[in-house]
Write a protein that holds these residues in place. Structure first.
Motif, short mmCIF file in Angstrom:
data_model
loop_
_atom_site.label_atom_id
_atom_site.label_comp_id
_atom_site.label_asym_id
_atom_site.label_seq_id
_atom_site.Cartn_x
_atom_site.Cartn_y
_atom_site.Cartn_z
N THR A 31 26.40 14.60 66.81
CA THR A 31 26.33 15.95 66.23
C THR A 31 25.25 16.79 66.87
OG1 THR A 31 27.16 15.15 64.09
CG2 THR A 31 25.98 17.26 64.10
N LEU A 91 25.24 14.74 52.52
CA LEU A 91 25.25 15.14 53.92
C LEU A 91 25.68 16.60 53.99
CD1 LEU A 91 24.97 14.39 56.92
CD2 LEU A 91 27.33 13.53 56.85
N ALA A 115 30.46 11.02 52.45
CA ALA A 115 29.53 10.58 53.49
C ALA A 115 28.92 9.23 53.10
CB ALA A 115 28.43 11.61 53.70
N ALA A 175 32.58 10.69 56.52
CA ALA A 175 31.53 10.85 57.52
C ALA A 175 30.54 9.71 57.35
CB ALA A 175 30.84 12.20 57.35
N SER A 233 31.11 14.01 66.27
CA SER A 233 30.32 15.18 65.91
C SER A 233 30.78 15.73 64.56
CB SER A 233 30.46 16.26 66.98
OG SER A 233 29.92 17.49 66.51
N LEU A 234 29.84 15.92 63.66
CA LEU A 234 30.16 16.49 62.36
C LEU A 234 30.63 17.93 62.48
CD1 LEU A 234 27.10 15.05 60.42
CD2 LEU A 234 29.47 14.31 60.16
N PHE A 281 29.68 17.37 53.24
CA PHE A 281 30.63 16.28 53.46
C PHE A 281 30.69 15.45 52.18
CE2 PHE A 281 29.23 17.79 57.50
CZ PHE A 281 30.36 17.74 58.30
N ILE A 336 34.26 17.45 63.18
CA ILE A 336 34.92 16.93 61.99
C ILE A 336 35.10 18.03 60.95
CG2 ILE A 336 34.68 15.36 60.01
CD1 ILE A 336 33.25 13.41 61.89
N ALA A 337 34.06 18.85 60.78
CA ALA A 337 34.10 19.90 59.76
C ALA A 337 35.13 20.98 60.08
CB ALA A 337 32.72 20.54 59.62
N CYS A 364 34.03 19.33 53.33
CA CYS A 364 34.86 18.51 54.20
C CYS A 364 35.08 17.15 53.55
CB CYS A 364 34.20 18.34 55.56
SG CYS A 364 35.15 17.35 56.72
N ASP A 403 27.20 9.43 62.80
CA ASP A 403 27.73 10.69 63.33
C ASP A 403 26.62 11.67 63.70
OD1 ASP A 403 30.41 9.92 63.00
OD2 ASP A 403 30.50 10.72 60.96
#
Length: 482
Positions: free
Chosen positions: A335, A310, A46, A327, A355-356, A43, A359-360, A323, A331
């Motif tokens: 996650t 992250l 982050a 973030a 949730s990562l 991320f 998000i990803a 991503c 989160d």
């Protein structure tokens, strides 16, 4: 989407977001973190939600903003007052274990771990009472002395991180040998590259031999809000260039040292044939300014201080992915629940993180991240909103800051001073106040801090204590093998 059976959380302390080779840093060698990022998602924007150890750790453990816990400063540690993601994983049937630094109140508190192995908690169960002192801001003389002593050597923190890695490797080995074993959460928390800026001899001289970035006088950033943090850390003037280079060399050397220890843990997971069923999460509690804008350490709102690495890898996570969606450490709570398929509870709705994993897997989206600080040089309450492109910094008693992080990555051009940005400043100020009541938060914080300071005998009594050490001591070394 496949679900993870196990969770491995690896946390470091004061590792800035760009301090990895995979993040584009050409100077620091982090082969193990780079390999983790290659088999997962990094991320690139982050953030921590509080740029100081104790509040940040309480925040990511609970998935809550620090005023919701509350955990205001380094003398206000987490002690289980709000449910943590560790509690939720216990509820879901996982065995929860921690090795290393937690920086909570005490091992006697129910914080959600079935076992705590060589834990580091705040000193004396109370923490550092200099951090909530705000009128006047104290000068912590150990701050500049730590910078001036940057160099080569062994420290109790490098010894502790070696101990942590060995215990984590042993724990994984013991777990893999069990016949009937529950799914697990293993939290491995290292101290480096947190100061002191002293690194193993060979690594330190490796980086001293490199051409490292040196601060220039024009990089110094002036703003009323920074006077307190500079006084607190005793850094009201720039370091001599040779001292600054030693600080950077030691910091990068300790990142490489940390990477080696992370590699030990990841190899143990792979050797135990647990990699494919384990979600691995790497992050740091906050960053390090490293001289940028004339600042060292943390507790400010510049990217070096609030930006964190992250990385997520394992079941259901795209490999070789970066991503760009902003973030935050809050989160982490949703996650890990998402990763193991834990059923939501009514109390989880109070958590605003996402949730990562989700998000990803989505296209880049616009998110506003909230960061706040109320201690360690903060004369006034400070709140930040950022979406990774714009950053708005709001102070209750001082003028605001506004940076365009795309055009001005160094954060030297305060757009809030320019009349053509007045409407944008007002828009973001309104957005912030729609999210939180900044005045009420400040009042609650000051009431808590004053009560805790008086319980210690008051300002003068706290300041009269000799500043013998700047940071929390690790526990005594214990062997990892039985």
């Amino acid at each position: 989407m496949s679900k993870a059976r196990n969770i491995l959380v690896i946390c470091s302390d004061q590792h800035r977001r760009d301090g990895m080779g995979c993040a584009g840093n050409p100077l620091v060698d982090t082969p193990n973190l780079d390999a983790l990022a290659a088999r997962g998602t990094r991320f690139s924007h982050a953030y921590c939600n509080a740029p100081i150890c104790v509040p940040s750790r309480a925040s990511f453990a609970t998935g809550l903003q620090i005023h919701e816990i509350p955990s205001w400063d380094n003398a206000d540690p987490y002690h289980g007052q709000r449910r943590s993601f560790m509690h939720r994983l216990q509820d879901a049937g996982l065995h929860t274990a921690s090795v290393g630094k937690l920086h909570f109140r005490d091992t006697k508190d129910d914080v959600g771990f079935d076992e705590q192995i060589i834990p580091m908690h705040v000193r004396n169960g109370t923490g550092t009472f200099y951090s909530p002192l705000r009128s006047p801001i104290p000068r912590i003389v150990a701050g500049r002395k730590t910078l001036e002593k940057a160099g080569a050597g062994e420290t109790e923190y490098t010894a502790y991180d070696t101990d942590i890695a060995e215990h984590a490797v042993q724990w994984i080995s013991d777990y893999s040998g069990k016949g009937d074993r529950k799914p697990f959460l293993l939290n491995v928390s290292f101290v480096n590259p947190h100061p002191p800026y002293v690194a193993p001899d060979e690594l330190f001289h490796k980086y001293m031999a490199k051409e490292l970035p040196m601060p220039e006088a024009e990089d110094w950033f002036e703003h009323r809000s920074l006077e307190g943090v500079r006084k607190y850390f005793d850094t009201e003037s720039m370091l001599p260039r040779e001292r600054h280079k030693a600080v950077i060399a030691a910091y990068y050397a300790n990142i490489e040292f940390l990477d080696q220890k992370v590699g030990m843990v990841l190899r143990a997971l792979r050797d135990a044939d647990l990699e494919k069923e384990t979600l691995v999460l790497y992050f740091s509690d906050h960053g390090e300014s490293l001289g940028e804008a004339g600042l060292y350490g943390k507790c400010n709102m510049f990217e070096g201080s609030v930006g964190v690495p992250l990385v997520l890898a394992g079941p259901g996570v795209a490999a070789e992915s970066v991503c760009q969606t902003p973030a935050q450490l809050t989160d982490i709570y949703p996650t890990v629940l998402d990763a193991v398929g834990a059923s939501p509870k009514p109390s989880d709705t109070a958590r605003k993180g996402e949730s990562l994993i989700k998000i990803a897997s989505a296209l880049t989206t616009d998110r506003w991240i909230l960061i706040q600080n109320h201690c360690a040089g903060a004369e006034t309450a400070t709140f930040t909103l950022t979406n990774g492109r714009l950053k708005y910094v709001h102070h209750l008693d001082f003028p605001p800051l506004l940076f365009d992080l795309v055009k001005d990555a160094a954060e030297r051009d305060n757009l809030a001073d320019q009349p053509e940005y007045a409407k944008e400043v007002e828009r973001l100020r309104t957005l912030l106040h729609d999210m939180v009541d900044t005045t009420a938060i400040d009042q609650a914080c000051r009431t808590s801090q004053e009560a805790r300071v008086q319980a210690q005998g008051g300002y003068d009594k706290i300041m009269a204590k000799t500043q013998t050490r700047a940071y929390s001591p690790p526990p005594e070394k214990t062997p990892a093998s039985k």
